[in-house]
Design a protein around this motif. Structure first.
Motif, short mmCIF file in Angstrom:
data_model
loop_
_atom_site.label_atom_id
_atom_site.label_comp_id
_atom_site.label_asym_id
_atom_site.label_seq_id
_atom_site.Cartn_x
_atom_site.Cartn_y
_atom_site.Cartn_z
N ILE A 1 11.28 6.39 -2.73
CA ILE A 1 11.10 5.02 -2.25
C ILE A 1 11.72 3.99 -3.18
N GLY A 2 12.38 3.01 -2.60
CA GLY A 2 12.83 1.85 -3.35
C GLY A 2 12.18 0.62 -2.76
N LEU A 3 11.80 -0.32 -3.60
CA LEU A 3 11.09 -1.51 -3.11
C LEU A 3 11.74 -2.78 -3.64
N ILE B 1 0.84 -1.20 0.00
CA ILE B 1 0.00 0.00 0.00
C ILE B 1 0.88 1.25 0.00
N VAL B 2 1.91 1.25 0.82
CA VAL B 2 2.79 2.42 0.87
C VAL B 2 3.45 2.65 -0.49
N LEU C 1 4.01 0.11 -11.32
CA LEU C 1 3.00 0.59 -10.36
C LEU C 1 3.63 1.42 -9.24
N SER C 2 4.87 1.12 -8.91
CA SER C 2 5.49 1.83 -7.79
C SER C 2 6.31 3.03 -8.25
N THR D 1 19.18 -0.04 -15.58
CA THR D 1 19.06 1.25 -16.27
C THR D 1 17.60 1.66 -16.41
N LEU D 2 16.77 0.68 -16.76
CA LEU D 2 15.33 0.96 -16.86
C LEU D 2 14.78 1.48 -15.54
N SER D 3 15.15 0.80 -14.45
CA SER D 3 14.62 1.19 -13.15
C SER D 3 14.99 2.63 -12.80
#
Ligand SMILES: Nc1ncnc2c1ncn2[C@@H]1O[C@H](COP(=O)(O)OP(=O)(O)O)[C@@H](O)[C@H]1O
Ligand SMILES: [Mg+2]
Lengths: 308, 253
Positions: free
Chosen positions: A81-83, A51-52, B93-94, A101-103
């Motif tokens: 934020i990194g997940l 959710i965050v 999505l993030s 690179t995409l990220s």
């Protein structure tokens, strides 16, 4: 105005299936700390993180990151934020370099090959940068996910069960990396159902069960507040029973009569000397004594049992 | 505008395209060449001219469109379906990106590929058939708008589909029949009156006629009307795709 980097107020979540995954969760996280969310499978850890991070629609409640609302100011929030997700979701046909690179681009940062090189080196991925991800081992894929999450230099890193199914060596590596990130000011929020991991890593620990955040405390406070200590006395001569005079201390005697165990709060230390004197008066000699602090595991089992 | 994100997605998707270049270009080019040999060369020589254009040349725009429509649809749908299927969509999505930026990256890449493919078929057709393009800029405009529209359509399909079967069924069961019945290989005026009316409900009629007009200056439908209809499809597809992302249709719980 808001000193917390993450401030969750009264968050609930019910999935379309009707399952209530979070129930009135409030959680504040201080900047630059490692928070471990500890809870059994199905407790709602992934739901909370998702959710965050924007993967799951929030229910009622409010979430602020660095004073910004995660819905209204989502673009600003998400740049911070990194997940690292729980599942090993990486595109198999791409190379490590391309996907990282995409990220970085996706999170709005201009290309920076120098930083990406240092990141991949730190994660021991540099030699693999031209490899397709499907050729990597599970542990390596996990590293790729971490590299992706760090590619845009986030302020907060979410790690959802980072060491589940990971070998010991990688686990040690990861713990080291997480500490270095924390030392550089990154706030870390990790979920785990390994108590050992929370104990090893966290500054603060939140215990979550059945969608409820049971408590959040400094690890050390938690250990002392809830953790009782045991004083174990190895008797010189086994005894048959505990003398009447020692009844107020609530001692337990081992089956063979050779061990007396005294359970006490860690902040009530002076009682020990009183007990030892009383033992002497009763003529009970001991050849050794040692203490044992209850582990998070004991605490956790107690908490979850109370919650039921 | 998070232009870094748009660029990153676009490059990533184009790289995917180029990695599978052989299969994504070779097979449509081969099959179109076969069409030209059979319909253009073998059978076409026995056919009458239509609107003063030789039959072989008449079918060139339609043949290009068949490939452009099916490739746009399948490429764009796969581009978004695969991340959904493998779970890597979590990153989209993030990420700090708007629905518009997501569409720009994914659909832009798919449409680019379709335009390139269309041009390649055009060039290879020239090896078999003698024709010229009357209005090259209009031709290019139609090609781009049609590519974008059907890439959007494919993108919608990819967001909507929850199995590979569903993903595959639309191009074969919907696009192909519409193209064949949409006047790609014949003039609508060759049909009986009732069928002429029914055919006007087929959106492909407007695409083929507008596109063919840019080649030979002849069309069953006025070019302005074609252009208006194509624009309508484009806007509709964009709105649906945008709404699906906005509401996280089928991608968020
Ligand atoms: N998409 C979903 N739809 C319905 N229920 C879900 C969904 N995702 C998770 N759940 C349920 O919500 C609860 C919490 O799940 P989760 O957050 O994944 O827990 P954890 O990460 O602590 O193991 C579980 O009972 C799970 O079955
Ligand atoms: Mg989980």
């Amino acid at each position: 105005m808001n000193s917390y980097i993450l401030d969750i107020q009264n968050l609930s979540k019910q999935y379309p299936s009707g399952h209530k995954a979070l129930n009135d969760v409030s959680l504040q996280v201080e900047r630059g700390k490692i928070l471990a969310l500890l809870g059994p499978n199905g407790a709602g850890k992934t739901t909370l993180i998702s959710i965050v991070c924007g993967l799951v629609k929030p229910g009622p409640g409010s979430i602020q990151v660095d004073g910004l609302d995660v819905i209204r100011d989502y673009r600003e929030v998400r740049k911070k934020i990194g997940l690292v997700p729980q599942e090993l979701s990486v595109s198999m046909f791409e190379t490590v370099w391309d996907t990282v690179t995409l990220s970085r681009g996706m999170f709005g940062k201009p290309a920076d090959p120098v930083y990406l090189e240092s990141l991949l080196r730190e994660l021991s991925l540099w030699d693999k940068r031209k490899s397709k991800i499907m050729t990597l081992s599970g542990g390596m894929k996990r590293r790729v996910l971490i590299a992706k999450a760090l590619s845009h230099q986030p302020d907060i890193l979410f790690l959802d069960e980072p060491t589940a199914g990971v070998d010991v060596e990688l686990r040690r590596d990861m713990w080291g990396l997480i500490r270095r990130l924390r030392d550089n000011g990154v706030t870390i929020i990790l979920t785990t159902h390994y108590i050992e991991e929370a104990e090893e890593m966290a500054d603060r620990i939140g215990v979550i069960n059945k969608g409820e955040l049971i408590l959040v405390e400094e690890k050390n406070t938690l250990m002392t507040r809830l953790g009782s200590k045991n004083l174990i006395l190895e008797l010189a001569e086994p005894i048959q029973q505990i003398p009447e005079a020692l009844a107020p201390y609530g001692l337990t005697l081992s089956k063979d009569g050779a061990q007396l165990v005294y359970t006490y709060d860690s902040h009530a230390g002076h009682e020990i000397s009183v007990l030892l004197r009383a033992l002497q008066e009763q003529g009970i000699e001991y050849r050794d004594l040692h203490t044992r602090q209850s582990s998070l595991e004991d605490i956790f089992v107690n908490l979850v049992a109370e919650g039921v | 505008m998070n232009h870094h994100a748009v660029k990153a997605i676009y490059h990533f998707e184009m790289a995917r395209t180029f990695r599978t270049l052989m299969q994504s270009l070779a097979s449509p080019i081969l099959s179109t060449s076969l069409y030209f040999i059979v319909f253009g060369g073998a059978i076409g020589s026995r056919m009458m001219d239509i609107d003063g254009v030789s039959y072989a040349a008449y079918i060139v725009p339609g043949l290009i469109l068949i490939t452009v429509l099916t490739e746009s649809t399948s490429n764009a749908s796969l581009g978004i379906y695969m991340p959904k299927f493998t779970g890597t969509i979590y990153e989209v999505l993030s990420a700090p990106i708007t629905p518009f930026e997501i569409i720009l990256g994914y659909v832009g890449a798919a449409a680019t590929k379709s335009v390139l493919l269309g041009l390649l078929i055009l060039v290879s057709a020239r090896l078999f058939v003698d024709f010229s393009v009357l209005y090259p800029l209009w031709m290019l405009l139609f090609l781009v708008v049609i590519s974008v529209t059907f890439s959007l359509f494919g993108f919608i399909l990819g967001l909507w589909a929850d199995s590979f079967e569903r993903l595959g069924i639309i191009p074969t069961m919907v696009i192909t029949p519409l193209v064949f019945l949409g006047g790609s290989f014949y003039s609508i005026s060759m049909l009986p009156p009732l069928w002429q009316t029914i055919t006007m409900f087929n959106p492909v009629v407007y695409l083929v006629n507008g596109f063919r007009w840019s080649f030979y200056g002849v069309a069953d439908v006025h070019v302005g009307f074609s252009l208006a209809m194509i624009t309508l499809f484009l806007v509709t597809c964009f709105s649906i795709a945008w709404w699906m992302l906005r509401t996280s249709y089928k991608i968020k719980n």
